[in-house]
Design an enzyme around this catalytic site. Sequence first.
Site, PDB file in Angstrom:
ATOM      1  N   GLU A   1      58.821 -63.907  23.254  1.00 30.68           N
ATOM      2  CA  GLU A   1      58.955 -65.273  23.744  1.00 30.68           C
ATOM      3  C   GLU A   1      57.968 -66.196  23.033  1.00 30.68           C
ATOM      4  O   GLU A   1      58.295 -67.339  22.691  1.00 30.68           O
ATOM      5  CB  GLU A   1      58.699 -65.278  25.261  1.00 30.68           C
ATOM      6  CG  GLU A   1      59.279 -66.460  25.986  1.00 30.68           C
ATOM      7  CD  GLU A   1      59.242 -66.240  27.493  1.00 30.68           C
ATOM      8  OE1 GLU A   1      60.128 -65.542  28.013  1.00 30.68           O
ATOM      9  OE2 GLU A   1      58.322 -66.756  28.153  1.00 30.68           O
TER      10      GLU A   1
ATOM     11  N   GLU B   1      59.232 -66.983  19.655  1.00 31.00           N
ATOM     12  CA  GLU B   1      60.324 -67.957  19.782  1.00 31.00           C
ATOM     13  C   GLU B   1      59.746 -69.360  19.991  1.00 31.00           C
ATOM     14  O   GLU B   1      60.218 -70.336  19.395  1.00 31.00           O
ATOM     15  CB  GLU B   1      61.184 -67.552  20.981  1.00 31.00           C
ATOM     16  CG  GLU B   1      62.578 -68.131  20.966  1.00 31.00           C
ATOM     17  CD  GLU B   1      63.370 -67.715  22.208  1.00 31.00           C
ATOM     18  OE1 GLU B   1      62.999 -66.711  22.859  1.00 31.00           O
ATOM     19  OE2 GLU B   1      64.345 -68.409  22.529  1.00 31.00           O
TER      20      GLU B   1
ATOM     21  N   CYS C   1      61.863 -64.885  32.474  1.00 33.33           N
ATOM     22  CA  CYS C   1      61.594 -63.537  33.003  1.00 33.33           C
ATOM     23  C   CYS C   1      61.924 -63.396  34.478  1.00 33.33           C
ATOM     24  O   CYS C   1      61.840 -62.308  35.025  1.00 33.33           O
ATOM     25  CB  CYS C   1      60.178 -63.085  32.730  1.00 33.33           C
ATOM     26  SG  CYS C   1      59.027 -64.379  32.513  1.00 33.33           S
TER      27      CYS C   1
ATOM     28  N   LYS D   1      65.789 -58.391  40.911  1.00 33.82           N
ATOM     29  CA  LYS D   1      65.787 -57.360  39.865  1.00 33.82           C
ATOM     30  C   LYS D   1      66.859 -56.312  40.120  1.00 33.82           C
ATOM     31  O   LYS D   1      67.369 -55.692  39.201  1.00 33.82           O
ATOM     32  CB  LYS D   1      64.410 -56.706  39.764  1.00 33.82           C
ATOM     33  CG  LYS D   1      63.303 -57.662  39.404  1.00 33.82           C
ATOM     34  CD  LYS D   1      63.210 -57.873  37.907  1.00 33.82           C
ATOM     35  CE  LYS D   1      62.329 -59.050  37.523  1.00 33.82           C
ATOM     36  NZ  LYS D   1      61.039 -59.111  38.151  1.00 33.82           N
TER      37      LYS D   1
ATOM     38  N   GLU E   1      75.811 -57.223  30.919  1.00 33.57           N
ATOM     39  CA  GLU E   1      75.279 -57.198  29.552  1.00 33.57           C
ATOM     40  C   GLU E   1      74.090 -56.243  29.413  1.00 33.57           C
ATOM     41  O   GLU E   1      73.652 -55.973  28.306  1.00 33.57           O
ATOM     42  CB  GLU E   1      74.930 -58.616  29.085  1.00 33.57           C
ATOM     43  CG  GLU E   1      73.821 -59.329  29.855  1.00 33.57           C
ATOM     44  CD  GLU E   1      74.315 -60.093  31.078  1.00 33.57           C
ATOM     45  OE1 GLU E   1      75.340 -59.692  31.672  1.00 33.57           O
ATOM     46  OE2 GLU E   1      73.670 -61.080  31.454  1.00 33.57           O
TER      47      GLU E   1
END
Lengths: 166, 591
Positions: free
Chosen positions: B284, B287, B310, B369, B377
């Site tokens: 991250e 990025e 996250c 979670k 995916e």
Amino acid sequence: MSSIKIQISQNTRSKIEEICKSYNYEQGELINVLHKTQEYLGYLPAEAQEVIAKEMNIPTAKVYGVVSFYSFFTMVPKGRFPISICMGTACYVRGAEKILDEFKKQLGLSVGETAPDGLFSLASLRCVGACGLAPVVLVGEKVYGRLATDDVKGIIDEYKNSADVI
Amino acid sequence: MDQVKLTIDKREVVVPKGTTILKAAATIGIHIPTLCYFELKGMNITNKPGGCRICVVEVEGRRNLAPACVTEVMEGMVVKTNSVRVYNARRTVLELILSDHPADCLVCAKSGDCELQDLAIRFGVREIPFQGEMSTYQLETSPSIIRDNNKCIMCRRCELVCNEFQTVGALSAVDRGFQAVVTTAFNQKMSHSPCTFCGQCVAVCPVGALTEVDNTPRVMRAIANDKKTVVVQVAPAVRVALGEEFGMKPGSIVTGKLTTALRELGFDYVFDTDWSADLTIMEEGTELIDRLTRHLNGDKTVKLPLLTSCCPAWVNFFEHNFPDLKDIPSSAKSPQQMFGAIAKTYFADKIGVKREDLIVVSVMPCLAKKYECAREEFIIDGNPDVDFSITTRELAHMIKQANLDFETLEETDFDSPLGESTGAAVIFGTTGGVIEAACRTAVEVITKKPLDRIDFEELRGLEGIRAATIDVDGFPLKIGIAHGLSNARKLLEQIQRGESDFHAIEVMACPGGCINGGGQPLNHGDAEIIKARWAALYEADRNFPVRKSHENQSVMTLYKEFLGEPCGHKSHELLHTHYFDKQKVIEIKAD
Ligand code: SF4
Ligand code: SF4
Ligand code: SF4
Ligand code: FES
Ligand code: FES
């Protein structure tokens, strides 16, 4: 992971949009919007509530909360022959409750329900202004007065037969 | 502020004007029972519908009993909280609630932690005199949450949290009278609603009407299966809360005992989500640096701010509510999913175990979670990267069942190689922590010199929305932070209006972040518990010799041996994801 789709006809959608707009999308006007929509559709199906929720920017759950809270809103379409029993004071005193119970028994329906074949639906009303005829029952627009429980079967049969003919 | 003097149970109290009788009494140690009332101080969560009336008290000169949670004090008021009249009224309220409540405490998931059960014990209820009609609602199960409306007592706490604090609006009170419950639109499945699975409704529900999906039987079955190698990862916030389940004081850091307990439970490898939190920062952070540099070089196609990704409840929220912004969040997976992806490739290869024979379990402070590991995916040929996610509460149950005396367990370390971590990773567990960790790495990488300070105090705190500017060699890096989805919504609307000048925004769905996630030990309205966990995470950070993610040697080895470089080809394949438009679509059908 696709999104959930709701289907509604163009006419209904435009009409609901028009209603929401006429109340300026004010969230406080939700009840009026629901009233007007029910007037137009005869009932408030889930899809209509979804569109209202989206237009008015109110969670669908909240819209449904309001619809389910008030007895004058219904989510089931009325029957072809909607039966309404007046529960106003005069009718009540003259035994409207017994008449209602008889209808419930004969049709196997509770108030607010529609028969699976779509023929009859059952509702209760406030005073319809025909107290002289108490107890009063409406089937569609037609008024039946001074009823006794014995008359109930006859009324139901009358409509059943007419339905068979059609 | 104006002070008001009154008498409660023959004792004088002076409190500021506007205080409720409930709070005034608490200042002198008189704890009036409550049920619908709920407050999380400083978090902007207060539920006081005044509906249940368990808190009634006698006020001299008033004919009716007054609910203490909503009645404000008045000068000279004389209040009795323990008269016979009050007892009787409270008992009647309680008995009425119990008369429409399934008495199956023995097998209820909330047993031992239920506020209604506590009251029944406190009042010594031995029989329920009103034998009324019982509700008969269907149980509803989603990937994260089980709803049992038969147990709903209509306190409406969940409705408040879901609508006001999260602005999700998945739940509402519906119907009236005896039928009334809080549920979804048309009583549909939660997976059909805009629910984000943040689990905050579960965290505030006083009874067993909202509980988490219990995955512990599946985990135990996996452990018992000799053919499977079972790996466990533990999220940062778990280690500062689990102790509470064993009577330890809030804020106890129990990392070492936790790893021992997991080994005793039979996990083959005890690893750390903190390890993959460091990995997340590498991805991250890279990025962020990339988008920022391109932006500064005048590349108009770059989208800023970068939003952290996250928190799966937050991901769900923008997919449902802001699909037009779905290309600005970081594409980095959450630490839980990064861990799963690496465990089932790099680590499985290392130990020579086939993907399907490796089971990854996660211990999370979080209910979202559970839903996240079931996202399509993150499943390859029917095999999920993370097989089962359990909460801090579920782990506590497993430890208790295994006859372990948690407090006296010896302290051990995580296993290698996916167990090494840094101080930057452990603060992922609280609001502001992820972005602080990212800054520690990004600033050092951009300026190419060691940080002169590691603690970014300006990013810390528990206010709902925070902003700070960090000096990066003269460049002002603007950071926004929000916890609670109502706060996130405000920042997103700013972006939509084109008024946001942040370069990066961190969002966590839960009040306080994961330390107060939907899977943590229940706080029962005590905000001090959350503060203690919060302080404990920063203490854990200070105790680390290494406090920057890019100095995690094991993560560096992973890049050398396996991934190549951050945001490289392999990283993209394993550690990044994409988002979906989940907004409801209204389609036109033919008449
Ligand atoms: S999990 Fe969160 S979003 Fe879903 S119903 Fe509960 S509070 Fe609302
Ligand atoms: S589900 Fe729980 S929190 Fe929600 S209204 Fe019912 S009892 Fe209260
Ligand atoms: S803030 Fe943390 S605990 Fe809460 S939903 Fe997000 S990831 Fe889960
Ligand atoms: S009460 Fe029935 S018509 Fe008036
Ligand atoms: S706790 Fe006061 S009315 Fe429910």
